[in-house]
Design a protein around this motif. Structure first.
Motif, PDB file in Angstrom:
ATOM      1  N   ASP A 109      48.669  52.305  -8.753  1.00 10.20           N
ATOM      2  CA  ASP A 109      49.632  51.524  -9.535  1.00 10.20           C
ATOM      3  C   ASP A 109      50.801  52.429  -9.873  1.00 10.20           C
ATOM      4  OD1 ASP A 109      47.826  49.205  -9.725  1.00 10.20           O
ATOM      5  OD2 ASP A 109      46.650  50.487 -11.047  1.00 10.20           O
ATOM      6  N   ILE A 110      51.855  52.385  -9.052  1.00 15.13           N
ATOM      7  CA  ILE A 110      52.963  53.336  -9.172  1.00 15.13           C
ATOM      8  C   ILE A 110      54.299  52.664  -8.914  1.00 15.13           C
ATOM      9  CG2 ILE A 110      51.655  55.417  -8.587  1.00 15.13           C
ATOM     10  CD1 ILE A 110      52.576  55.062  -5.700  1.00 15.13           C
ATOM     11  N   GLY A 111      55.355  53.318  -9.297  1.00 12.70           N
ATOM     12  CA  GLY A 111      56.717  52.884  -9.008  1.00 12.70           C
ATOM     13  C   GLY A 111      57.642  54.080  -9.053  1.00 12.70           C
ATOM     14  N   VAL A 112      58.749  54.036  -8.325  1.00 10.32           N
ATOM     15  CA  VAL A 112      59.682  55.162  -8.252  1.00 10.32           C
ATOM     16  C   VAL A 112      61.107  54.653  -8.457  1.00 10.32           C
ATOM     17  CG1 VAL A 112      60.607  57.032  -6.830  1.00 10.32           C
ATOM     18  CG2 VAL A 112      58.187  56.395  -6.643  1.00 10.32           C
ATOM     19  N   GLU A 113      61.858  55.327  -9.321  1.00  5.20           N
ATOM     20  CA  GLU A 113      63.269  55.001  -9.526  1.00  5.20           C
ATOM     21  C   GLU A 113      64.052  56.279  -9.830  1.00  5.20           C
ATOM     22  OE1 GLU A 113      64.998  52.404  -9.046  1.00  5.20           O
ATOM     23  OE2 GLU A 113      63.454  50.846  -8.833  1.00  5.20           O
ATOM     24  N   MET A 114      65.324  56.284  -9.396  1.00  5.33           N
ATOM     25  CA  MET A 114      66.233  57.364  -9.768  1.00  5.33           C
ATOM     26  C   MET A 114      66.588  57.217 -11.242  1.00  5.33           C
ATOM     27  SD  MET A 114      66.453  59.034  -6.943  1.00  5.33           S
ATOM     28  CE  MET A 114      67.883  60.130  -7.003  1.00  5.33           C
ATOM     29  N   GLN A 115      66.880  58.356 -11.900  1.00  2.15           N
ATOM     30  CA  GLN A 115      67.116  58.320 -13.338  1.00  2.15           C
ATOM     31  C   GLN A 115      68.455  58.978 -13.704  1.00  2.15           C
ATOM     32  OE1 GLN A 115      64.667  56.847 -15.664  1.00  2.15           O
ATOM     33  NE2 GLN A 115      64.019  55.987 -13.726  1.00  2.15           N
ATOM     34  N   GLU A 116      68.452  60.185 -14.215  1.00  2.34           N
ATOM     35  CA  GLU A 116      69.646  60.814 -14.783  1.00  2.34           C
ATOM     36  C   GLU A 116      70.418  61.608 -13.730  1.00  2.34           C
ATOM     37  OE1 GLU A 116      72.609  61.741 -16.402  1.00  2.34           O
ATOM     38  OE2 GLU A 116      71.312  60.828 -17.950  1.00  2.34           O
ATOM     39  N   TYR A 117      71.643  61.134 -13.403  1.00  2.00           N
ATOM     40  CA  TYR A 117      72.402  61.788 -12.335  1.00  2.00           C
ATOM     41  C   TYR A 117      72.891  63.175 -12.740  1.00  2.00           C
ATOM     42  CZ  TYR A 117      76.752  60.425 -14.762  1.00  2.00           C
ATOM     43  OH  TYR A 117      77.764  60.266 -15.680  1.00  2.00           O
ATOM     44  N   TYR A 163      67.585  53.721 -18.177  1.00  2.00           N
ATOM     45  CA  TYR A 163      67.105  53.745 -16.804  1.00  2.00           C
ATOM     46  C   TYR A 163      65.817  52.939 -16.732  1.00  2.00           C
ATOM     47  CZ  TYR A 163      70.247  57.709 -17.125  1.00  2.00           C
ATOM     48  OH  TYR A 163      71.336  58.504 -17.375  1.00  2.00           O
ATOM     49  N   SER A 164      65.671  52.161 -15.691  1.00  3.44           N
ATOM     50  CA  SER A 164      64.515  51.276 -15.573  1.00  3.44           C
ATOM     51  C   SER A 164      63.524  51.798 -14.542  1.00  3.44           C
ATOM     52  CB  SER A 164      64.961  49.859 -15.189  1.00  3.44           C
ATOM     53  OG  SER A 164      65.584  49.862 -13.915  1.00  3.44           O
ATOM     54  N   ASN A 165      62.310  51.321 -14.655  1.00  4.80           N
ATOM     55  CA  ASN A 165      61.266  51.619 -13.682  1.00  4.80           C
ATOM     56  C   ASN A 165      60.178  50.571 -13.842  1.00  4.80           C
ATOM     57  OD1 ASN A 165      59.828  52.899 -11.657  1.00  4.80           O
ATOM     58  ND2 ASN A 165      59.945  54.931 -12.593  1.00  4.80           N
ATOM     59  N   LYS A 166      59.269  50.533 -12.903  1.00  4.64           N
ATOM     60  CA  LYS A 166      58.220  49.520 -12.931  1.00  4.64           C
ATOM     61  C   LYS A 166      57.110  49.923 -11.974  1.00  4.64           C
ATOM     62  CE  LYS A 166      57.527  44.553 -12.019  1.00  4.64           C
ATOM     63  NZ  LYS A 166      56.515  44.728 -10.967  1.00  4.64           N
ATOM     64  N   LEU A 182      65.299  66.849 -17.825  1.00  3.55           N
ATOM     65  CA  LEU A 182      66.339  65.923 -17.366  1.00  3.55           C
ATOM     66  C   LEU A 182      65.970  65.441 -15.962  1.00  3.55           C
ATOM     67  CD1 LEU A 182      68.925  65.007 -18.819  1.00  3.55           C
ATOM     68  CD2 LEU A 182      70.196  66.610 -17.397  1.00  3.55           C
ATOM     69  N   PRO A 183      65.135  64.423 -15.855  1.00  6.39           N
ATOM     70  CA  PRO A 183      64.631  64.004 -14.541  1.00  6.39           C
ATOM     71  C   PRO A 183      65.656  63.237 -13.710  1.00  6.39           C
ATOM     72  CG  PRO A 183      63.811  62.529 -16.244  1.00  6.39           C
ATOM     73  CD  PRO A 183      64.549  63.628 -16.952  1.00  6.39           C
ATOM     74  N   VAL A 184      65.850  63.679 -12.490  1.00  8.45           N
ATOM     75  CA  VAL A 184      66.669  62.937 -11.539  1.00  8.45           C
ATOM     76  C   VAL A 184      65.905  61.725 -11.026  1.00  8.45           C
ATOM     77  CG1 VAL A 184      67.609  63.063  -9.177  1.00  8.45           C
ATOM     78  CG2 VAL A 184      68.124  64.861 -10.827  1.00  8.45           C
ATOM     79  N   VAL A 185      64.597  61.857 -10.914  1.00  9.83           N
ATOM     80  CA  VAL A 185      63.771  60.785 -10.368  1.00  9.83           C
ATOM     81  C   VAL A 185      62.476  60.724 -11.168  1.00  9.83           C
ATOM     82  CG1 VAL A 185      62.797  62.312  -8.609  1.00  9.83           C
ATOM     83  CG2 VAL A 185      62.767  59.838  -8.233  1.00  9.83           C
ATOM     84  N   GLU A 186      61.930  59.518 -11.279  1.00  7.55           N
ATOM     85  CA  GLU A 186      60.750  59.312 -12.108  1.00  7.55           C
ATOM     86  C   GLU A 186      59.710  58.500 -11.345  1.00  7.55           C
ATOM     87  OE1 GLU A 186      60.801  57.929 -16.550  1.00  7.55           O
ATOM     88  OE2 GLU A 186      60.654  56.117 -15.304  1.00  7.55           O
ATOM     89  N   ILE A 187      58.449  58.852 -11.540  1.00  5.33           N
ATOM     90  CA  ILE A 187      57.336  58.091 -10.995  1.00  5.33           C
ATOM     91  C   ILE A 187      56.623  57.418 -12.160  1.00  5.33           C
ATOM     92  CG2 ILE A 187      55.154  58.171  -9.718  1.00  5.33           C
ATOM     93  CD1 ILE A 187      56.166  60.749  -8.376  1.00  5.33           C
TER      94      ILE A 187
END
Length: 380
Positions: free
Chosen positions: A360-368, A160-163, A325-330
């Protein structure tokens, strides 16, 4: 205690900072400074310190000659900020930034903080895209043979990616604020910047989280549509879906939901389900409540906000512990989600003080597999 004029420049500016915080009534100010600094601030600024006086004190300390003037002109302001200073290169800017950062959390805390409680915070060291390998893979232990050779496992190929990106805003303490000697501007400006930062975090977070029709699907076995209303039956069905999930090796997931996430329209219902000893069931008599204290209730007004794709007044979610088990990550640079407030560097050719806030932040969905969405469309 040495007289204020005999103090080192660094300590002198710390006294000015403390005096400003005391005048602006910073909660717990006594815990923020040493007794010597607090006492000096009280002794020298018995009736508080105004914004104009704060700048003039700094200008005098840096060698401003027209020290009897009570009017802040461009030259006096330049001295206060260490521009063309005669005796010191210390700037009032650091003092202003320190005061601002003590008040920024008032604005930050005025906005909903649900994202911080349901997402995993991922510290990053730069602005490059990062990848997180899924928890799942071929990692089940195997028996070690007589030779003692330990078989290798694999982490799997799901990542899973994020930035993190930078988001910022600049505001000014105006010439009018200075002329009016308004020390309150030192609290109002950072509070606005703090609020602006929290609003951006929520906008990023809920844009990603709520537009989830491709994330929560029947094919992924993480959506509940048959008895989706938030109720005893709805919870039972959604929980059963969550606990029936399998990992990529077709083994039971083994992770239980911990969070019940609801829009504000369902907060009362969720509270009743989690707090009541008994819930009236399908018969006339009261029944025991199997869900009491089972999940931690989280709620946000953003979930039903029509400005966001996927908003709903009835949809709710069961989520795993985000640390498991994060559904979403910051993603947050250095792990800091809260904003940083600075007095902005500038050639001060005009009267006024600029402050900048940035995150300095970013948000992405992670583990369904870490959540189940119930659409709430079917009544009991």
């Amino acid at each position: 205690m040495p007289a204020l004029s005999m103090m080192s420049t660094k300590k002198y500016f710390k006294v000015l900072e403390a005096a400003a915080c005391m005048t602006a009534r910073l909660p717990g100010v006594e815990d923020q400074y040493e007794d010597e600094i607090l006492q000096a601030a009280k002794d020298n600024f018995r009736y508080g310190i105004g914004l104009k006086e704060l700048l003039m004190e700094a200008a005098r300390k840096n060698g401003y000659l027209n020290s009897r003037s009570s009017v802040i002109e461009v030259e006096a302001q330049q001295y206060a900020f260490g521009i063309n200073a005669r005796f010191s290169t210390i700037s009032i800017g650091e003092t202003l930034a320190n005061v601002a950062n003590k008040f920024v959390m008032r604005g930050w805390d005025s906005v909903d903080k649900t994202p911080l409680r349901i997402a995993k915070i991922r510290p990053v060291t730069d602005f490059k895209q990062i990848s997180t390998v899924s928890l799942f893979g071929y990692i089940e232990f195997e028996q070690v043979g007589p030779a003692g050779t330990i078989p290798h496992g694999t982490l799997g190929n799901t990542a899973y990616s994020n930035k993190a990106d930078t988001y910022a805003k600049m505001l000014a303490i105006t010439r009018t604020d200075i002329i009016n000697d308004d020390i309150g501007a030192l609290t109002t400006v950072p509070q606005k910047l703090g609020r602006g930062s929290a609003l951006k975090l929520n906008a990023l977070f809920w844009t990603k989280f709520l537009d989830n029709s491709a994330f929560f699907t029947s094919g992924r076995n993480n959506v509940s549509t048959d008895t989706g209303q938030l109720s005893l039956i709805g919870l039972e069905q959604a929980n059963a879906i969550f606990e029936a999930q399998k990992d990529p090796n077709d083994d039971p997931l083994g992770v239980r939901p911990e969070i019940l996430l609801v829009p504000t329209e369902l907060r009362s219902t969720a509270g009743t389900l989690m707090n009541s000893e008994k819930i009236k069931g399908s018969t006339d008599g009261p029944d025991g409540n199997p869900w009491k204290d089972r999940f931690r209730v989280e709620s946000s007004p953003y979930m039903s906000d029509s400005n966001y794709t996927g908003n709903s007044t009835s949809a709710w979610y069961l989520l795993a512990d985000p640390e498991v088990l994060p559904v979403v990550e910051i993603a947050a640079l250095g792990g800091r989600v809260e904003p940083i407030i600075e007095q902005a560097d500038a050639a001060f050719s005009y009267l006024g003080i600029q402050m900048r806030g940035y995150s300095d932040i970013g948000v992405e969905m992670q583990e369904y597999r870490g959540g189940v969405r119930a659409d709430g469309s079917t009544a009991d």
